[in-house]
Design a protein around this motif. Structure first.
Motif, PDB file in Angstrom:
ATOM      1  N   LEU A 249       0.810  -1.216   0.000  1.00 32.43           N
ATOM      2  CA  LEU A 249       0.000   0.000   0.000  1.00 32.43           C
ATOM      3  C   LEU A 249       0.844   1.266   0.000  1.00 32.43           C
ATOM      4  O   LEU A 249       0.496   2.245  -0.671  1.00 32.43           O
ATOM      5  CB  LEU A 249      -0.943   0.006   1.210  1.00 32.43           C
ATOM      6  CG  LEU A 249      -2.221  -0.816   1.065  1.00 32.43           C
ATOM      7  CD1 LEU A 249      -2.966  -0.878   2.393  1.00 32.43           C
ATOM      8  CD2 LEU A 249      -3.111  -0.221  -0.021  1.00 32.43           C
ATOM      9  N   THR A 250       1.946   1.273   0.718  1.00 33.83           N
ATOM     10  CA  THR A 250       2.768   2.481   0.802  1.00 33.83           C
ATOM     11  C   THR A 250       3.254   2.908  -0.578  1.00 33.83           C
ATOM     12  O   THR A 250       3.126   4.081  -0.965  1.00 33.83           O
ATOM     13  CB  THR A 250       3.967   2.259   1.741  1.00 33.83           C
ATOM     14  OG1 THR A 250       3.473   1.960   3.055  1.00 33.83           O
ATOM     15  CG2 THR A 250       4.826   3.504   1.821  1.00 33.83           C
ATOM     16  N   ALA A 251       3.822   1.970  -1.342  1.00 36.08           N
ATOM     17  CA  ALA A 251       4.313   2.303  -2.679  1.00 36.08           C
ATOM     18  C   ALA A 251       3.173   2.736  -3.593  1.00 36.08           C
ATOM     19  O   ALA A 251       3.320   3.673  -4.399  1.00 36.08           O
ATOM     20  CB  ALA A 251       5.053   1.109  -3.275  1.00 36.08           C
ATOM     21  N   ALA A 252       2.023   2.075  -3.480  1.00 35.34           N
ATOM     22  CA  ALA A 252       0.877   2.439  -4.311  1.00 35.34           C
ATOM     23  C   ALA A 252       0.359   3.831  -3.957  1.00 35.34           C
ATOM     24  O   ALA A 252      -0.009   4.614  -4.846  1.00 35.34           O
ATOM     25  CB  ALA A 252      -0.231   1.404  -4.154  1.00 35.34           C
ATOM     26  N   LEU A 253       0.346   4.160  -2.672  1.00 38.69           N
ATOM     27  CA  LEU A 253      -0.085   5.488  -2.249  1.00 38.69           C
ATOM     28  C   LEU A 253       0.874   6.565  -2.741  1.00 38.69           C
ATOM     29  O   LEU A 253       0.464   7.643  -3.184  1.00 38.69           O
ATOM     30  CB  LEU A 253      -0.187   5.543  -0.721  1.00 38.69           C
ATOM     31  CG  LEU A 253      -1.350   4.766  -0.106  1.00 38.69           C
ATOM     32  CD1 LEU A 253      -1.147   4.631   1.403  1.00 38.69           C
ATOM     33  CD2 LEU A 253      -2.677   5.458  -0.401  1.00 38.69           C
ATOM     34  N   GLU A 254       2.164   6.270  -2.676  1.00 41.60           N
ATOM     35  CA  GLU A 254       3.166   7.228  -3.155  1.00 41.60           C
ATOM     36  C   GLU A 254       3.018   7.480  -4.648  1.00 41.60           C
ATOM     37  O   GLU A 254       3.349   8.570  -5.134  1.00 41.60           O
ATOM     38  CB  GLU A 254       4.568   6.720  -2.830  1.00 41.60           C
ATOM     39  CG  GLU A 254       4.901   6.751  -1.339  1.00 41.60           C
ATOM     40  CD  GLU A 254       6.220   6.091  -1.013  1.00 41.60           C
ATOM     41  OE1 GLU A 254       6.813   5.448  -1.927  1.00 41.60           O
ATOM     42  OE2 GLU A 254       6.670   6.190   0.143  1.00 41.60           O
ATOM     43  N   ALA A 255       2.502   6.478  -5.365  1.00 45.27           N
ATOM     44  CA  ALA A 255       2.268   6.625  -6.810  1.00 45.27           C
ATOM     45  C   ALA A 255       0.925   7.281  -7.115  1.00 45.27           C
ATOM     46  O   ALA A 255       0.570   7.447  -8.289  1.00 45.27           O
ATOM     47  CB  ALA A 255       2.357   5.261  -7.482  1.00 45.27           C
ATOM     48  N   GLY A 256       0.174   7.619  -6.063  1.00 49.34           N
ATOM     49  CA  GLY A 256      -1.113   8.271  -6.263  1.00 49.34           C
ATOM     50  C   GLY A 256      -2.217   7.347  -6.733  1.00 49.34           C
ATOM     51  O   GLY A 256      -3.187   7.796  -7.352  1.00 49.34           O
TER      52      GLY A 256
END
Length: 315
Positions: free
Chosen positions: A213-220
């Motif tokens: 989730l963290t990487a996906a959130l950082e990618a918007g």
């Protein structure tokens, strides 16, 4: 000059086992970390403890052992009340077993209670009172520290936040807020949005889906953002009960899911006031655990040192 006494801290969770050595002030100086094989149950975890602890005892000569167990325990005797995640722990005399294994004084507590103590004394709740800690991991737990000490209810009463039945007798908070429930929601979400960034991350490295989730959130990624909103809503609902009844000065979010970080904390803090009465607004501070994954072992060190000192003065 007397050498600084050391203590062993053991964290028994649903996914990981930590064996640590540290000081009475909660400083960790040595560590062994193991993954839990759920299929081997409690027996497998006990084998890991029996293999790992003697080495630490030989190296550090600790004065006592503090244990944080992921479920209800009788903290007075060290007996496990019930196992909810790993088979083979229910009604097990963990304190007696460890004393036989090591010859040392052993003190057993619920893991969330110890994480609460660690965060209240050394972490995100330092200087605040009362401190409520909650973890989102394999399960969902909670603990309350008042005046720097663990609050215990009547046996086997603990702050079992994850077992609140907010939506009727057949559903508990863990069904909506645990790491495993979040993994399930992620799998369902990416199945309907296979082109999303989160779906790509999960497809490339499946299992324990919440860690992406963290990487996906950082990618918007909008799929990840929607999942955080849902997770925060479920959790704020449960924490609203905590605020209504206990009025902590701070709520500390810990456990593996909290490692998502600020997006989750901010979403919970934003939604919490909608679940508490107006006179209590804006509500307590909401903070991420300052000790991160060390909340339980630090608390175990503090607890073991305290109870060891009490035992010395009463005998």
């Amino acid at each position: 000059m007397t050498a600084t006494p050391h203590f062993v801290a053991i964290e028994i969770g649903g996914t990981k086992l930590q064996l640590c050595v540290g000081t009475a002030e909660g400083s960790i100086v040595d560590r062994r970390r193991f993954l839990v094989d759920r299929e081997r149950g409690a027996e497998g975890i006990r084998e890991q403890i029996a293999q790992g602890v003697p080495e630490l005892i030989a190296k550090w000569q600790p004065a006592a052992i503090g244990v944080g167990y992921g479920g209800p325990v009788d903290w007075r005797t060290g007996r496990i009340w019930r196992s909810y995640h790993i088979a083979g722990w229910s009604d097990f005399p963990l304190g007696d077993w460890l004393r036989e294994q090591t010859g040392l004084p052993v003190y057993v507590e619920n893991d969330s209670n110890l994480a609460t103590l660690g965060e209240a004394i050394c972490g995100a709740g330092k200087g605040m009172n009362p401190v409520f800690y909650t973890n989102m991991g394999s399960g969902v737990g909670g603990g309350l520290a008042v005046d720097g000490r663990i609050y215990h209810g009547a046996p086997p009463g603990e702050m079992e936040l994850g077992h609140l039945r907010l939506h009727g007798p057949g559903r508990i908070v863990e069904d909506d807020c645990s790491g495993w429930s979040l993994d399930k929601r992620i799998r369902e979400a990416v199945a309907t949005a296979p082109q999303s960034k989160l779906a790509q991350l999960v497809a490339a490295d499946p299992g324990e889906e919440a860690r992406h989730l963290t990487a996906a959130l950082e990618a918007g990624d909008p799929v990840a953002q929607a999942l955080i909103v849902t997770q925060a809503g479920h959790f704020a609902n449960a924490l609203g009960v905590v605020v209504q009844l206990l009025h902590p000065e701070v709520i500390v979010l810990g456990g593996g899911v909290s490692l998502i970080g600020e997006p989750l904390r901010a979403a919970v803090a934003e939604r919490l006031p909608t679940f508490i009465m107006d006179v209590f607004h804006p509500g307590p501070r909401v903070r991420l655990a300052g000790l991160r994954e060390d909340s339980v072992p630090v608390g175990a060190l503090l607890m073991a040192a305290d109870r060891f000192q009490i035992s010395k003065t009463t005998h």
